[in-house]
Write a protein that holds these residues in place. Structure first.
Motif, mmCIF file in Angstrom:
data_model
loop_
_atom_site.group_PDB
_atom_site.id
_atom_site.type_symbol
_atom_site.label_atom_id
_atom_site.label_comp_id
_atom_site.label_asym_id
_atom_site.label_seq_id
_atom_site.Cartn_x
_atom_site.Cartn_y
_atom_site.Cartn_z
ATOM 1 N N GLU A 14 2.900 63.079 37.421
ATOM 2 C CA GLU A 14 3.360 61.710 37.167
ATOM 3 C C GLU A 14 4.881 61.652 37.100
ATOM 4 O OE1 GLU A 14 3.281 57.761 36.810
ATOM 5 O OE2 GLU A 14 1.532 59.024 37.178
ATOM 6 N N GLN A 15 5.485 62.625 36.452
ATOM 7 C CA GLN A 15 6.942 62.679 36.373
ATOM 8 C C GLN A 15 7.556 62.886 37.760
ATOM 9 O OE1 GLN A 15 8.399 65.881 33.960
ATOM 10 N NE2 GLN A 15 10.421 64.986 33.761
ATOM 11 N N LEU A 16 6.950 63.734 38.569
ATOM 12 C CA LEU A 16 7.417 63.965 39.933
ATOM 13 C C LEU A 16 7.313 62.693 40.774
ATOM 14 C CD1 LEU A 16 8.346 66.144 42.009
ATOM 15 C CD2 LEU A 16 5.929 66.461 42.532
ATOM 16 N N ASP A 17 6.203 61.962 40.626
ATOM 17 C CA ASP A 17 6.034 60.709 41.359
ATOM 18 C C ASP A 17 7.065 59.668 40.929
ATOM 19 O OD1 ASP A 17 3.959 61.662 42.871
ATOM 20 O OD2 ASP A 17 2.389 60.799 41.601
ATOM 21 N N ARG A 18 7.356 59.593 39.617
ATOM 22 C CA ARG A 18 8.372 58.653 39.143
ATOM 23 C C ARG A 18 9.744 58.994 39.713
ATOM 24 N NH1 ARG A 18 8.442 59.485 33.613
ATOM 25 N NH2 ARG A 18 6.336 60.240 33.456
ATOM 26 N N ARG A 19 10.066 60.285 39.769
ATOM 27 C CA ARG A 19 11.347 60.713 40.318
ATOM 28 C C ARG A 19 11.449 60.335 41.790
ATOM 29 N NH1 ARG A 19 12.962 65.286 43.173
ATOM 30 N NH2 ARG A 19 10.954 66.283 42.860
ATOM 31 N N ARG A 20 10.383 60.542 42.534
ATOM 32 C CA ARG A 20 10.410 60.214 43.965
ATOM 33 C C ARG A 20 10.431 58.711 44.209
ATOM 34 N NH1 ARG A 20 6.411 64.973 46.038
ATOM 35 N NH2 ARG A 20 7.983 66.614 45.973
ATOM 36 N N ARG A 21 9.760 57.930 43.360
ATOM 37 C CA ARG A 21 9.827 56.468 43.489
ATOM 38 C C ARG A 21 11.233 55.966 43.192
ATOM 39 N NH1 ARG A 21 4.628 56.577 41.019
ATOM 40 N NH2 ARG A 21 5.585 56.159 38.990
ATOM 41 N N ARG A 22 11.887 56.560 42.199
ATOM 42 C CA ARG A 22 13.271 56.188 41.895
ATOM 43 C C ARG A 22 14.183 56.565 43.068
ATOM 44 N NH1 ARG A 22 14.018 58.858 37.362
ATOM 45 N NH2 ARG A 22 12.918 57.262 36.204
ATOM 46 N N LEU A 72 0.784 72.037 39.168
ATOM 47 C CA LEU A 72 1.371 71.133 38.190
ATOM 48 C C LEU A 72 0.290 70.467 37.349
ATOM 49 C CD1 LEU A 72 4.097 69.314 40.336
ATOM 50 C CD2 LEU A 72 4.403 71.230 38.771
ATOM 51 N N THR A 73 0.643 70.160 36.114
ATOM 52 C CA THR A 73 -0.264 69.408 35.249
ATOM 53 C C THR A 73 -0.198 67.936 35.650
ATOM 54 O OG1 THR A 73 1.434 68.967 33.604
ATOM 55 C CG2 THR A 73 0.194 71.022 33.354
ATOM 56 N N PRO A 74 -1.171 67.128 35.219
ATOM 57 C CA PRO A 74 -1.119 65.693 35.544
ATOM 58 C C PRO A 74 0.145 65.002 35.050
ATOM 59 C CG PRO A 74 -3.313 66.278 34.836
ATOM 60 C CD PRO A 74 -2.456 67.485 34.616
ATOM 61 N N ASP A 75 0.648 65.400 33.884
ATOM 62 C CA ASP A 75 1.891 64.800 33.384
ATOM 63 C C ASP A 75 3.078 65.164 34.267
ATOM 64 O OD1 ASP A 75 0.619 63.577 31.274
ATOM 65 O OD2 ASP A 75 0.951 65.275 29.905
ATOM 66 N N GLN A 76 3.114 66.386 34.749
ATOM 67 C CA GLN A 76 4.196 66.809 35.629
ATOM 68 C C GLN A 76 4.114 66.105 36.981
ATOM 69 O OE1 GLN A 76 3.393 71.013 35.463
ATOM 70 N NE2 GLN A 76 5.120 71.383 34.069
#
Length: 94
Positions: free
Chosen positions: A19-27, A13-17
């Motif tokens: 970050e998006q994955l981490d945001r999804r898991r935090r939500r 995954l790219t760094p942006d992906q």
């Protein structure tokens, strides 16, 4: 060498992906926390709902309806939280 603890689809995954994955898991973790809070409130409201169900006349049972809404919200947030947290192998506590 790739980290073998990560699922295959998450290894490149790219760094942006990421970050998006981490945001999804935090939500997802937030939704699981809301699920737990709704469950606690629903169990406490159950005490009043039983009394309301037996003593209130006709269809006027506001505590029963509130209890049903709280259990429904707990189920909704629990399912949504589990779906958003999928793929996570660690326990997040914050």
């Amino acid at each position: 060498m790739a980290n073998t603890l990560l699922p295959v689809e998450e290894r490149n995954l790219t760094p942006d992906q990421v970050e998006q994955l981490d945001r999804r898991r935090r939500r997802g973790q937030l939704f699981l926390t809301i699920c737990l809070q709704c469950t606690i409130v629903a169990f406490l409201v159950t005490l009043w709902a039983g009394q309301d169900w037996t003593l209130s006349p006709g269809w006027m049972h506001p505590m029963v309806y509130w209890d049903a809404i709280m259990f429904g919200a707990a189920i909704f947030f629990g399912v949504a939280g589990i779906r958003l947290r999928r793929g996570s192998t660690e326990f997040i506590s914050y």
